[in-house]
Design an enzyme around this catalytic site. Sequence first.
Site, mmCIF file in Angstrom:
data_model
loop_
_atom_site.group_PDB
_atom_site.id
_atom_site.type_symbol
_atom_site.label_atom_id
_atom_site.label_comp_id
_atom_site.label_asym_id
_atom_site.label_seq_id
_atom_site.Cartn_x
_atom_site.Cartn_y
_atom_site.Cartn_z
ATOM 1 N N VAL A 110 18.833 23.204 17.890
ATOM 2 C CA VAL A 110 17.467 23.294 17.382
ATOM 3 C C VAL A 110 16.622 22.301 18.159
ATOM 4 O O VAL A 110 16.962 21.119 18.242
ATOM 5 C CB VAL A 110 17.394 22.984 15.874
ATOM 6 C CG1 VAL A 110 15.941 23.022 15.396
ATOM 7 C CG2 VAL A 110 18.230 23.979 15.080
ATOM 8 N N THR A 151 7.570 29.371 24.928
ATOM 9 C CA THR A 151 7.342 29.076 23.513
ATOM 10 C C THR A 151 5.891 29.406 23.188
ATOM 11 O O THR A 151 5.005 29.182 23.995
ATOM 12 C CB THR A 151 7.625 27.591 23.229
ATOM 13 O OG1 THR A 151 9.022 27.346 23.356
ATOM 14 C CG2 THR A 151 7.174 27.195 21.831
#
Length: 311
Positions: free
Chosen positions: A196, A167
Amino acid sequence: MKPALIVHGGAWDIPDEAVDACKSGCHRALAAGWSILSNGGSALDAIEAAIIVLEDDPVFDAGYGSHLNLDGHVECDAIVMNGVTLRVGAAATLQRIKNPIQLARKILENCPHMMLVAAGAERFAKEHGIELCEPEELVSEAEHEAWMKCKADKHAAEHHRGHEQGTVGAVAIDAADNLFAATSTGGTCCKLPGRVGDSPLIGCGCYADSEAGGVSCTGYGEAIMKVVLAKSAVDFLCRPETCVNTPANISCGTSSADMAAREAVHLLAKRTHGTGGLILLDRRGNPGFAFNTPRMAYGLITANGSLVTAV
């Protein structure tokens, strides 16, 4: 106000053979953002430029090269937050956006809402001049091979370069004292379609408040959400005197900004037993970072304007 910039490329068990690629990616992202900030440009332009570099690099789990979900598709999430207005632009479960951070910015600047997802987000992107790509254009060879191994056998960490790999995020302050933070991710490998994580959620994977500082997080999303990690780190910036009793197994620097980051990661570990890391800038532009994973890729601008990266 002197401009400031810090970036990250994920906190995970980065293998030795990936260290140089992670450092190079962070250096190029820093250079892209700093070329804007050092010439009087805006913090928003700088973090967008930095994140785009990281999204385009398949060594990171964002944009091209993102992990594939259980069905073999990329689903990306991104967020950008304005520390002055506290307004957010966020998008989730994107399958046809090459650079999700660009859509997050469009939502920030042009949408009455603060988050859009899936087909609705992609429709908004198209209406605002962002070209849609084919879903397969986001799939790297390495991630497709990993997914095929999982499909033939079972989902396993050894098939991937990193279970929570790569990320990306950035935080910047410009000469006009504007503070922005951003995070972008492809999520976890073999995740359920529609999952999510923390990255696009305000206060979880990202938070910015010009009265305190800005944060971008990385790591195990379900754990990060439990403690609202980014907002917790910003809160610790307001009371650094509490950052004195965290364990030594959390890596960080030595400034009060580092101590606030360390306290937030300690909270993550203590309350959820989760792993991750974060980068931050306090309201004066002082950088901080912390992580409880084996390694985290990050880069920052020093006081003399040098670009420094580490893993």
